[in-house]
Enzyme design. Sequence first.
Site, short mmCIF file in Angstrom:
data_model
loop_
_atom_site.label_atom_id
_atom_site.label_comp_id
_atom_site.label_asym_id
_atom_site.label_seq_id
_atom_site.Cartn_x
_atom_site.Cartn_y
_atom_site.Cartn_z
N ASN A 9 -44.49 -128.43 -10.11
CA ASN A 9 -43.75 -129.23 -11.09
C ASN A 9 -43.13 -130.38 -10.32
O ASN A 9 -42.15 -130.19 -9.62
CB ASN A 9 -42.69 -128.36 -11.77
CG ASN A 9 -41.79 -129.15 -12.70
OD1 ASN A 9 -42.04 -130.33 -12.97
ND2 ASN A 9 -40.76 -128.51 -13.22
N TRP A 10 -43.73 -131.55 -10.47
CA TRP A 10 -43.25 -132.70 -9.69
C TRP A 10 -41.91 -133.23 -10.19
O TRP A 10 -41.25 -133.99 -9.52
CB TRP A 10 -44.28 -133.83 -9.73
CG TRP A 10 -45.55 -133.57 -8.98
CD1 TRP A 10 -45.92 -132.41 -8.33
CD2 TRP A 10 -46.63 -134.50 -8.78
NE1 TRP A 10 -47.15 -132.57 -7.75
CE2 TRP A 10 -47.62 -133.83 -8.01
CE3 TRP A 10 -46.88 -135.81 -9.18
CZ2 TRP A 10 -48.81 -134.46 -7.63
CZ3 TRP A 10 -48.08 -136.44 -8.81
CH2 TRP A 10 -49.02 -135.76 -8.04
N LYS A 11 -41.52 -132.85 -11.40
CA LYS A 11 -40.28 -133.35 -12.02
C LYS A 11 -40.30 -134.89 -12.03
O LYS A 11 -41.36 -135.48 -12.16
CB LYS A 11 -39.06 -132.75 -11.32
CG LYS A 11 -39.13 -131.22 -11.26
CD LYS A 11 -37.86 -130.54 -10.87
CE LYS A 11 -38.07 -129.02 -10.88
NZ LYS A 11 -36.85 -128.28 -10.55
N HIS A 96 -38.59 -125.85 -19.79
CA HIS A 96 -37.97 -125.85 -18.47
C HIS A 96 -36.44 -125.89 -18.64
O HIS A 96 -35.93 -126.57 -19.54
CB HIS A 96 -38.45 -127.04 -17.64
CG HIS A 96 -38.08 -126.90 -16.20
ND1 HIS A 96 -36.82 -127.19 -15.75
CD2 HIS A 96 -38.78 -126.43 -15.14
CE1 HIS A 96 -36.77 -126.91 -14.45
NE2 HIS A 96 -37.94 -126.45 -14.06
N GLU A 98 -34.25 -127.49 -17.14
CA GLU A 98 -33.68 -128.85 -17.12
C GLU A 98 -33.82 -129.51 -18.49
O GLU A 98 -32.93 -130.24 -18.93
CB GLU A 98 -34.36 -129.67 -16.00
CG GLU A 98 -33.92 -129.16 -14.63
CD GLU A 98 -34.95 -129.28 -13.52
OE1 GLU A 98 -35.91 -130.06 -13.67
OE2 GLU A 98 -34.78 -128.58 -12.51
N GLU A 167 -37.76 -118.47 -14.35
CA GLU A 167 -37.06 -119.32 -13.38
C GLU A 167 -35.55 -119.12 -13.54
O GLU A 167 -34.94 -119.71 -14.44
CB GLU A 167 -37.38 -120.80 -13.62
CG GLU A 167 -38.84 -121.14 -13.46
CD GLU A 167 -39.04 -122.61 -13.14
OE1 GLU A 167 -39.58 -122.90 -12.06
OE2 GLU A 167 -38.62 -123.47 -13.93
N GLY A 173 -33.80 -125.39 -7.11
CA GLY A 173 -33.34 -126.51 -6.28
C GLY A 173 -32.10 -126.19 -5.46
O GLY A 173 -31.48 -127.08 -4.91
N SER A 213 -36.76 -122.26 -5.89
CA SER A 213 -36.69 -122.29 -4.42
C SER A 213 -37.78 -121.45 -3.76
O SER A 213 -37.57 -120.85 -2.71
CB SER A 213 -35.30 -121.87 -3.93
OG SER A 213 -34.33 -122.78 -4.39
N GLY A 234 -41.16 -126.41 -7.48
CA GLY A 234 -40.60 -127.75 -7.62
C GLY A 234 -40.70 -128.51 -6.31
O GLY A 234 -41.76 -129.04 -5.95
N GLY A 235 -39.60 -128.54 -5.57
CA GLY A 235 -39.52 -129.35 -4.34
C GLY A 235 -40.69 -129.17 -3.40
O GLY A 235 -41.23 -130.16 -2.88
#
Length: 252
Positions: A9-11, A96, A98, A167, A173, A213, A234-235
Site C-alpha cells: 500500500n503505497w499510500k 483502510h 486512514e 491491521e 506506521g 509495521s 505500507g512503508g
Amino acid sequence: MRKNIVAGNWKMNKTLQEGVALAQELNAALVADKPVCDVVICTPFIHLASVTPIVDSAVIGVGAENCADKVSGAYTGEVSAAMVASTGAQYVILGHSERRAYYGETVEILTEKVNLALANELTPIFCIGEVLAEREANQQNEVVAAQLASVFHLSAEEFGKVVLAYEPVWAIGTGKTATSAQAQEIHAFIRSLIAEKYGKEVADNTSILYGGSCNPTNAKELFSNPDVDGGLIGGASLKVADFKAIIDAFKA
Ligand code: 13P
C-alpha cells in the site's frame, strides 16, 4: 485452498515518475526471482494506468487504495470503481483505517464501495482493525466483528472474492507490530466469524492478511501462523529490497 498474498500500500507517496520507476524495479526483481505467493501493489489513482502495462501480470497484480461509493456523476474529485477497473487494475483496498479515521468512512459507505468494487470485478482488500484504546480495553473482537458488517451482507459466492486485511491501528506506521501470537489469535477469531456466517469451506478459502509495521525482520514469523495468509505492507513496500524480502518470507 486460500492464497498467500503480499500486497503493498503505497499510500500518498511517490510522484508518477517515481512510482513508475518503483514498479519497474520491483517487476524486474520478481521476474528474475519468481515469488511463491501472489504479489499486489496498490498505488495512488494517478499511477494505475501507467503501472498496469509495465508489470508482468503473472507476477504482480495492481490495485487502487480506494474508490468512490457512487457509480458516476457529479462527485468532484472522486474516482469510481469502473474507472479503476478501466486502467487494468484488479484490486482495491477498502476500509483502510486512514480512510475511516481521516475521511469519515462508515460501515454504510464501505458497504457501497464493496458492492461497486465487486460489480466492476475488482477484488476488495477489505481492512479491519482496532485502535489502541480498544485493544487496551480488550474490545478488538467486537470492533472487527462490527467492521465486517460491510462485507457480511454479501452472498457466499461474492464473499469468496474478498481478501481481508487485519491491521491493528496502533501498529500502523508506528514500528510496533502485533506479536505473532496476537496476530494468530485475532486472525483465527476472524476466520471463526466467517465460518459461522458462510461455513467452514468459505472460511478456509479466505485470505486474511496482517498489516502494521510488517518488515523483512518480522514477516517470516508473522506469516508462519496458520491463519495469517500474508501481509498488507505500507512503508516497507516503498523500497524494493524490503518489499521483496517480505515476499521471500514465504520461501523456505
Ligand atoms: P505500515 O506497514 O507502514 O505500518 O503500514 C501498514 C498499512 O497501513 C498498510 O495498509
